[in-house]
Scaffold this active site. Sequence first.
Site, PDB file in Angstrom:
ATOM      1  N   LYS A 277       0.846  -1.198   0.000  1.00  0.00           N
ATOM      2  CA  LYS A 277       0.000   0.000   0.000  1.00  0.00           C
ATOM      3  C   LYS A 277       0.880   1.246   0.000  1.00  0.00           C
ATOM      4  CE  LYS A 277      -3.988  -1.771   2.568  1.00  0.00           C
ATOM      5  NZ  LYS A 277      -4.998  -1.515   1.542  1.00  0.00           N
ATOM      6  N   ARG A 351     -10.466 -11.409   1.681  1.00  0.00           N
ATOM      7  CA  ARG A 351     -11.264 -12.503   1.108  1.00  0.00           C
ATOM      8  C   ARG A 351     -10.500 -13.828   1.160  1.00  0.00           C
ATOM      9  NH1 ARG A 351     -11.643  -9.137  -4.392  1.00  0.00           N
ATOM     10  NH2 ARG A 351     -11.279  -7.488  -2.871  1.00  0.00           N
TER      11      ARG A 351
HETATM   12  N1  BES Z   1      -8.291  -3.676   4.277  1.00  0.00           N
HETATM   13  C1  BES Z   1      -8.411  -3.263   2.941  1.00  0.00           C
HETATM   14  C2  BES Z   1      -9.701  -2.525   2.663  1.00  0.00           C
HETATM   15  C3  BES Z   1      -9.777  -1.098   3.124  1.00  0.00           C
HETATM   16  C4  BES Z   1      -9.191  -0.095   2.392  1.00  0.00           C
HETATM   17  C5  BES Z   1     -10.490  -0.793   4.247  1.00  0.00           C
HETATM   18  C6  BES Z   1      -9.296   1.213   2.807  1.00  0.00           C
HETATM   19  C7  BES Z   1     -10.610   0.520   4.642  1.00  0.00           C
HETATM   20  C8  BES Z   1     -10.017   1.521   3.935  1.00  0.00           C
HETATM   21  C9  BES Z   1      -8.379  -4.473   2.022  1.00  0.00           C
HETATM   22  O1  BES Z   1      -7.612  -5.537   2.436  1.00  0.00           O
HETATM   23  C10 BES Z   1      -7.815  -4.005   0.728  1.00  0.00           C
HETATM   24  O2  BES Z   1      -6.682  -3.636   0.699  1.00  0.00           O
HETATM   25  N2  BES Z   1      -8.615  -4.040  -0.315  1.00  0.00           N
HETATM   26  C11 BES Z   1      -8.200  -3.600  -1.601  1.00  0.00           C
HETATM   27  C12 BES Z   1      -8.738  -4.558  -2.601  1.00  0.00           C
HETATM   28  C13 BES Z   1      -8.198  -4.362  -3.991  1.00  0.00           C
HETATM   29  C14 BES Z   1      -6.727  -4.711  -4.029  1.00  0.00           C
HETATM   30  C15 BES Z   1      -8.967  -5.221  -4.940  1.00  0.00           C
HETATM   31  C16 BES Z   1      -8.761  -2.203  -1.828  1.00  0.00           C
HETATM   32  O3  BES Z   1      -9.886  -1.941  -1.408  1.00  0.00           O
HETATM   33  O4  BES Z   1      -8.043  -1.376  -2.386  1.00  0.00           O
HETATM   34 MN    MN Z   2      -5.573  -5.330   1.824  1.00  0.00          MN
END
Ligand code: BES
Ligand code: MN
Length: 495
Positions: A277, A351
């Site tokens: 990230k 997931r």
């Molecule tokens: N934990 C995150 C989701 C999230 C992001 C929660 C921002 C709260 C605020 C999750 O694991 C994630 O990183 N999801 C990705 C999925 C994508 C790579 C398909 C996302 O939402 O960017």
């Molecule tokens: Mn994630």
Amino acid sequence: MEFSTKRSTPEKRATPCIAVGVYAGRKLSAAAEALDRASGGSLAEVLNRGDMEGKLGATLLLYKLPGVAAERVLLVGLGAEADLQEREYRDAVRAAVKAAQETGAGAATLCFADIRTGRRDAAWKARQVALVATECAYRFDYMKSKKSEPRPLAQVELLSTARDASAVARGLSQGKAIGTGVSLAKDLGNLPGNVCTPSYLAEQAQKLARECKLGVEVLEKKDMEKLGMGSLLSVAQGSRQPPKLIVLHYSGGAKKAKPVVLVGKGITFDTGGISLKPGAEMDEMKFDMCGAASVLGALRACAELKLRLNVVGIIPTTENMPGGAATKPGDIVTSMSGQTIEVLNTDAEGRLILCDALTYAERFEPAAVVDIATLTGACVIALGHVASGLFSNKDALARELLAAGEEAHDRAWHMPLWNEYQEQLKSNFADMANIGGRPAGSVTAACFLSRYTKKFDWAHLDIAGTAWKSGKDKGSTGRPVALLTSFLMKRAGKA
Ligand code: BES
Ligand code: MN
Ligand code: ZN
């Protein structure tokens, strides 16, 4: 904070502080009118001076009103009488408690049980009073070297009449139980990732089990290997912290009654893994275990409410870290269900841990399974910070959860789970990919989970936007413990 009710009239109640409502346009509530009458029109006089219009959330503190037994009278604005709904009621209670906290009263009596709020009954209002007051008293200072002053408001009393006294008492104790669950979820969410590790969550689950007489089992990495949880383990393999699969049993129902299973995402820190990230606000990914925390909070509330039903809580928990052993984009893993997954983005890890936990849920022959997860940033884009995203393979279950959210004022919004969206998960190399591209990201995440929940009624709550607040009020909200508890209370026939 202690809660109690007293059958009394407002003017006769000898208390350090009595709070009464004033509607917009300086219109007195029934309790305010009673104080006004007893004091020979003092309230009307103050209002006529223009110090209080009755705007929602405004407060005005008065001392030594003649003919009134209370030491202080707190006027609380209720806004327009016709607009007073659930949210307004809660805002008024919050304003009253916060203002009372600023005084030296130490205890407050609220005359709010008879404020008309849509169709809500006295028990609902009492529940909200206890919940909102618990929220106002919440502090998180375990990690500060200097603790904040203990909040001066030790007691909150809700005035009742002969007719509603027992409903008010019941509502207060229910609200207190739910509030305890909410606070537990907040604490766990607020703890940093170096303290709240998977092992810490497992210890807290064991502690909760001891305190509330729950059954508990913690599966270790080797157990997960035996079960074939290749998907969950693929997320954990980049971390030095061992993963855990926590299983809790609350048995308040008949022995043979099928349980409701709650599954909570427990990523104690989500760096994104090799699909790292960006740095900005990455600290907030310590909240990526708020689904897990809500399962623990709801179970705690269930136990305190002595609900007559069986509930199983399942918490898959691990960090999501980069590292030499971490899963790489393109890697293919085999889930416990036997389905293979091409991991195109290691940041779509929620997931990957949930799918194996959901397959594990099958063994409990669930009446229904609800998973709770901070799953997608896309859900935050779709619904903001107001509603949790709700997805389900069974409309009746979705309706139950929506109603529970309304009743708890911890709302969710029903999102589609149509087959058209499934196509986005197609992989050239495995049974499915773990991402579905940018369009409808929260829907394709739910679609992914739906492939592991065909054997039972299932709902998924995406709480990415609702589980915590950013900015200056940064912190865990404890959502959706109230929604879940309300849902379980209804199922147990105790609502
Ligand atoms: N934990 C995150 C989701 C999230 C992001 C929660 C921002 C709260 C605020 C999750 O694991 C994630 O990183 N999801 C990705 C999925 C994508 C790579 C398909 C996302 O939402 O960017
Ligand atoms: Mn994630
Ligand atoms: Zn995550």
